[in-house]
Motif scaffolding. Structure first.
Motif, mmCIF file in Angstrom:
data_model
loop_
_atom_site.group_PDB
_atom_site.id
_atom_site.type_symbol
_atom_site.label_atom_id
_atom_site.label_comp_id
_atom_site.label_asym_id
_atom_site.label_seq_id
_atom_site.Cartn_x
_atom_site.Cartn_y
_atom_site.Cartn_z
ATOM 1 N N ARG A 127 0.850 -1.199 0.000
ATOM 2 C CA ARG A 127 0.000 0.000 0.000
ATOM 3 C C ARG A 127 0.883 1.245 0.000
ATOM 4 N NH1 ARG A 127 -5.074 -1.092 3.913
ATOM 5 N NH2 ARG A 127 -3.821 0.155 5.347
ATOM 6 N N LEU A 128 0.696 2.096 -1.025
ATOM 7 C CA LEU A 128 1.606 3.216 -1.239
ATOM 8 C C LEU A 128 1.036 4.578 -0.870
ATOM 9 C CD1 LEU A 128 3.212 2.286 -4.696
ATOM 10 C CD2 LEU A 128 4.026 1.747 -2.392
ATOM 11 N N ALA A 129 -0.206 4.870 -1.268
ATOM 12 C CA ALA A 129 -0.679 6.252 -1.119
ATOM 13 C C ALA A 129 -2.191 6.315 -1.224
ATOM 14 C CB ALA A 129 -0.047 7.143 -2.193
ATOM 15 N N VAL A 130 -2.734 7.452 -0.759
ATOM 16 C CA VAL A 130 -4.145 7.791 -0.934
ATOM 17 C C VAL A 130 -4.210 9.108 -1.688
ATOM 18 C CG1 VAL A 130 -6.262 8.510 0.219
ATOM 19 C CG2 VAL A 130 -4.984 6.562 1.098
ATOM 20 N N LEU A 131 -5.020 9.157 -2.752
ATOM 21 C CA LEU A 131 -5.253 10.382 -3.516
ATOM 22 C C LEU A 131 -6.757 10.625 -3.544
ATOM 23 C CD1 LEU A 131 -2.882 9.683 -6.575
ATOM 24 C CD2 LEU A 131 -2.363 11.036 -4.534
ATOM 25 N N GLY A 132 -7.235 11.490 -2.644
ATOM 26 C CA GLY A 132 -8.670 11.704 -2.553
ATOM 27 C C GLY A 132 -9.371 10.433 -2.095
ATOM 28 N N MET A 133 -10.285 9.915 -2.931
ATOM 29 C CA MET A 133 -10.968 8.659 -2.621
ATOM 30 C C MET A 133 -10.262 7.464 -3.250
ATOM 31 S SD MET A 133 -13.428 9.254 -0.589
ATOM 32 C CE MET A 133 -14.190 7.630 -0.634
ATOM 33 N N PRO A 162 9.418 2.361 1.846
ATOM 34 C CA PRO A 162 9.600 3.832 1.882
ATOM 35 C C PRO A 162 10.153 4.394 0.580
ATOM 36 C CG PRO A 162 11.218 2.714 3.271
ATOM 37 C CD PRO A 162 10.216 1.678 2.894
ATOM 38 N N HIS A 163 10.979 3.620 -0.114
ATOM 39 C CA HIS A 163 11.511 4.077 -1.398
ATOM 40 C C HIS A 163 10.415 4.078 -2.471
ATOM 41 C CE1 HIS A 163 15.561 3.897 0.252
ATOM 42 N NE2 HIS A 163 15.277 2.688 0.712
ATOM 43 N N LEU A 164 9.564 3.071 -2.454
ATOM 44 C CA LEU A 164 8.464 3.008 -3.415
ATOM 45 C C LEU A 164 7.480 4.150 -3.195
ATOM 46 C CD1 LEU A 164 7.859 -0.851 -3.294
ATOM 47 C CD2 LEU A 164 8.763 0.430 -5.245
ATOM 48 N N ILE A 165 7.189 4.446 -1.931
ATOM 49 C CA ILE A 165 6.287 5.559 -1.623
ATOM 50 C C ILE A 165 6.878 6.874 -2.129
ATOM 51 C CG2 ILE A 165 5.327 6.935 0.271
ATOM 52 C CD1 ILE A 165 5.102 4.300 1.876
ATOM 53 N N ARG A 166 8.154 7.081 -1.856
ATOM 54 C CA ARG A 166 8.824 8.321 -2.283
ATOM 55 C C ARG A 166 8.866 8.411 -3.806
ATOM 56 N NH1 ARG A 166 13.422 7.583 0.279
ATOM 57 N NH2 ARG A 166 12.410 8.145 2.231
ATOM 58 N N ALA A 167 9.163 7.287 -4.455
ATOM 59 C CA ALA A 167 9.230 7.284 -5.922
ATOM 60 C C ALA A 167 7.874 7.584 -6.528
ATOM 61 C CB ALA A 167 9.744 5.936 -6.421
ATOM 62 N N PHE A 168 6.799 7.025 -5.952
ATOM 63 C CA PHE A 168 5.464 7.306 -6.480
ATOM 64 C C PHE A 168 5.116 8.784 -6.326
ATOM 65 C CE2 PHE A 168 0.925 7.919 -5.976
ATOM 66 C CZ PHE A 168 0.451 7.365 -7.159
ATOM 67 N N SER A 169 5.409 9.335 -5.165
ATOM 68 C CA SER A 169 5.110 10.748 -4.932
ATOM 69 C C SER A 169 5.878 11.645 -5.898
ATOM 70 C CB SER A 169 5.457 11.112 -3.489
ATOM 71 O OG SER A 169 5.271 12.495 -3.255
ATOM 72 N N LEU A 170 7.172 11.379 -6.064
ATOM 73 C CA LEU A 170 7.975 12.168 -6.998
ATOM 74 C C LEU A 170 7.494 11.980 -8.431
ATOM 75 C CD1 LEU A 170 11.531 11.519 -5.522
ATOM 76 C CD2 LEU A 170 10.291 13.700 -5.512
ATOM 77 N N SER A 171 7.140 10.759 -8.765
ATOM 78 C CA SER A 171 6.691 10.469 -10.124
ATOM 79 C C SER A 171 5.443 11.252 -10.472
ATOM 80 C CB SER A 171 6.437 8.965 -10.268
ATOM 81 O OG SER A 171 6.226 8.610 -11.610
#
Length: 378
Positions: A127-133, A162-171
């Motif tokens: 589980r990486l992130a939440v964007l709205g719903m 933590p690297h995957l989360i950061r990469a997704f956010s930067l991407s």
């Protein structure tokens, strides 16, 4: 996995941060490291079940039944109260057995009619992130012939989390600043050639004025299910094969090509060139235009000659020839073979072309040449 292998994996992770088109490569590498059969990066609306995904090694036919029916029946994902679930949602690693016992999963419609159909038995959810719903989850799966994901794979995924989360956010941030530029579509519309921008699934995203006129003619080009094709079955197979090769998600396999397309109203066949132009994305899940199809009418006598390239950009004759070959859809290696030069020489000449034209890659060069042809013939 030793530290050197792990560092190489992190290089792939952060390549994906700055280039959204690299996520399939990241998914493929993570699947290899965890012994997974398939990998999916999924964005899904928690209320209605709709969404989109980047998929590796899974049957592409799985998308339609999942989002058309099974997304709202996914017992590994859905909850009775999506709003409350999102309020408590946190990044982490889960397996299907963390969600419910395997014996209970076996009795569900989701497992029997969807998972089994597509060879999915065990699932590890990153589980990486939440964007709205919407939630963003990276799913890794194994078939029934393999063991469940165990402690080593879960530990590796946790180490990478933590690297995957950061990469997704930067991407997301990088992708938002890119996309199809207005000057590209404007230049297309001024071109005397028929030009078509296609997404990586082959669907038409933009056609210029000449392209729309070609589609309106009988017995030549046409649209089938939103994708560019030809009216004759043999020509359609050839064109769709060229488009698929140019849109391949693996950069090492992406290649251009060309074909002749006879029509009933012309003395000579249309010249069709299919060229990969990269994957400039507005978001990770929006592939953006990745294929340019250029259709020229030889009877019209419109071309970008060697001399014009030399005058416009100061190319040498050899550099103009390799620029033409790239514009025609050749890879550097194919251009070398066509021109009878070594691959090393071709790369050296192409680098000079990039420097003189102010471009940094093949897609940018092709866009520039499209603009160059667009200034004539109106």
């Amino acid at each position: 996995m030793d530290q050197s292998d792990y560092n190489q994996f992190l290089d792939v992770v952060y390549d994906s941060a700055v280039d959204p088109g690299s996520w399939p490569r990241l998914l493929r590498r993570l699947a290899e490291l965890t012994g997974a059969e398939t990998a999916l990066l999924i964005q899904q609306d928690e209320q209605v079940g709709k969404g989109q995904a980047i998929r590796v090694n899974i049957d592409p036919d799985a998308a339609e039944p999942y989002y058309g029916h099974f997304a709202t029946r996914n017992v590994l994902h859905n909850t009775k109260d999506p709003v409350e679930t999102l309020r408590k949602w946190t990044p982490g690693i889960l397996t299907d057995e963390d969600k419910l016992p395997k014996s209970d999963l076996y009795r569900t419609e989701f497992y029997n009619d969807f998972m089994r159909r597509f060879g999915l038995h065990s699932v590890m959810m990153v589980r990486l992130a939440v964007l709205g719903m919407d939630t963003i989850t990276l799913n890794l799966t194994r078939p029934i012939t393999r063991d469940q994901f165990g402690a080593p794979e879960i530990k590796l995924a946790g180490r990478a989390l933590p690297h995957l989360i950061r990469a997704f956010s930067l991407s997301q941030k990088f992708a938002a600043s890119r996309g199809l530029k207005d000057d590209m579509t404007e230049s297309m519309d001024r071109s005397p050639h028929g030009l078509f921008l296609l997404g990586e699934t082959g669907r038409l995203r933009h056609a210029n004025r000449v392209g729309e006129a070609l589609l309106a003619e009988a017995g030549g080009l046409c649209l089938i299910a939103g994708g560019l094709s030809a009216t004759r079955s043999d020509q359609a197979r050839r064109l769709e094969s060229l488009i698929a090769a140019a849109a391949d998600v693996d950069p090492d396999r992406r290649r251009g090509g060309s074909m002749a397309l006879p029509t009933a109203t012309r003395r000579q066949p249309l010249s069709v060139t299919v060229t990969p132009i990269g994957a400039e994305r507005r978001s990770i899940f929006d592939p953006g235009p990745s294929v340019l199809v250029s259709v020229s009418d030889p009877d019209a006598g419109v071309s970008l000659s060697e001399d014009e390239l030399r005058d416009l950009f100061g190319f040498t004759r050899a550099e103009a020839r390799i620029a033409q070959a790239i514009f025609d859809g050749d890879s550097p290696r194919q251009a070398a073979e066509r021109l009878g030069i070594s691959f090393h020489t071709a790369r050296h000449q192409l680098q000079a072309v990039f420097e003189k034209s102010g471009t940094g890659r093949q897609g940018d060069l092709i866009k520039l040449m499209v603009r160059a042809t667009g200034g004539r013939g109106d």
